[in-house]
Design an enzyme around this catalytic site. Structure first.
Site, PDB file in Angstrom:
ATOM      1  N   CYS A   2       1.022  -1.144   0.029  1.00  0.00           N
ATOM      2  CA  CYS A   2      -0.009  -0.064   0.096  1.00  0.00           C
ATOM      3  C   CYS A   2       0.975   1.220  -0.111  1.00  0.00           C
ATOM      4  CB  CYS A   2      -0.884  -0.159   1.179  1.00  0.00           C
ATOM      5  SG  CYS A   2      -2.072   1.457   1.352  1.00  0.00           S
ATOM      6  N   GLU A 112      -3.310   1.108  -6.562  1.00  0.00           N
ATOM      7  CA  GLU A 112      -2.264   0.385  -6.800  1.00  0.00           C
ATOM      8  C   GLU A 112      -2.329   0.567  -8.342  1.00  0.00           C
ATOM      9  OE1 GLU A 112      -0.187  -1.184  -5.235  1.00  0.00           O
ATOM     10  OE2 GLU A 112      -1.259  -1.751  -3.357  1.00  0.00           O
TER      11      GLU A 112
END
Length: 247
Positions: A2, A112
């Protein structure tokens, strides 16, 4: 992993929603649609009050990227934005914090990227995706305090408070975008996770959950988010999806 996320819930709302007993309104952060490593982030944690001896739930501002207390300097913070939940209680950088300094970092969702190959005269690029549960996510984190020995102890800059986000293998929709994802702490288990006296390793691991069991909502968003300097709600608008991963 993340590496970027969105955090727009006002501090006052977080304090009310998560039963915070102490926070400084003057430290409230502005909403961010592009939180990046080394940025300040809101975090909820529990500490023993030095005057009363009572455990106090706090909303604090930490810097994203953990600096272990034993580090010689703060230079490695950008490398420690994530900790693998599978081994977090074994790694020297994280095991002390996992035992006693746990927190949650609230987020609307995270980004992402997937590479898109060059085609039809277009250069290769990375397509960003926004992944979320559709509700506030309480990302499991650890925090640490680092002392800058070059400064006097009473200097406000002498102490640095930092944090990292725990991750695990991604599954289902999230796994199509990236092989790692943040771990969450369910609202009902928040007290057990934050409790600094809770040091039962196996029990702590059981509190961690994949967001939406890995079946997150996935949307392609504008490539403007690729620039760390970009910020604003327009970063979450829908964008064409060249890889067909959007729900």
């Amino acid at each position: 992993m993340c590496g970027r996320f969105v955090s727009t819930t006002p501090s006052a709302d977080l304090a009310s929603l998560l039963d915070v007993t102490h926070w400084e309104p003057t430290e409230a952060l502005a909403p961010s649609w592009n939180v990046a490593p080394t940025d300040p982030v809101p975090a909820v944690l529990e500490r023993v009050d030095a005057d009363t001896g009572e455990v106090e739930r706090q909303l604090r501002v930490l810097r994203w990227g953990l600096v272990p207390s034993w580090a010689k300097d703060r230079s490695g913070a950008a490398r420690l934005i994530n900790a693998r939940s599978e081994t977090v209680d074994q790694k020297p950088s994280f095991r002390r914090a996992f035992a006693a300094r746990r927190c949650v970092i609230p987020a609307d969702g995270y980004y992402e990227w997937r590479p898109v190959p060059a085609a039809d005269g277009r250069k290769a690029y990375k397509q960003p995706y926004f992944l979320s549960t559709g509700a506030l996510m309480l990302m499991a984190g650890l925090y640490e305090f680092w002392r800058d020995a070059s400064l006097p102890e009473d200097d406000p800059a002498a102490w640095l408070a930092t944090a990292t986000i725990l991750t695990t293998d991604a599954t289902d929709r999230a796994g199509r975008v990236h092989d790692r994802m943040p771990m969450l702490v369910p609202r009902a288990e928040l007290g057990d996770w934050l409790d600094p006296a809770n040091r039962r390793r196996d029990d702590l691991h059981e509190l961690l959950q994949r967001p939406a069991d890995g079946n997150l909502l996935v949307r392609a968003v504008p490539t403007a988010v690729n620039r760390v300097s970009a910020n604003g709600p327009e970063l979450l608008t829908d964008a064409p999806d060249p890889l067909g991963l959007t729900d």
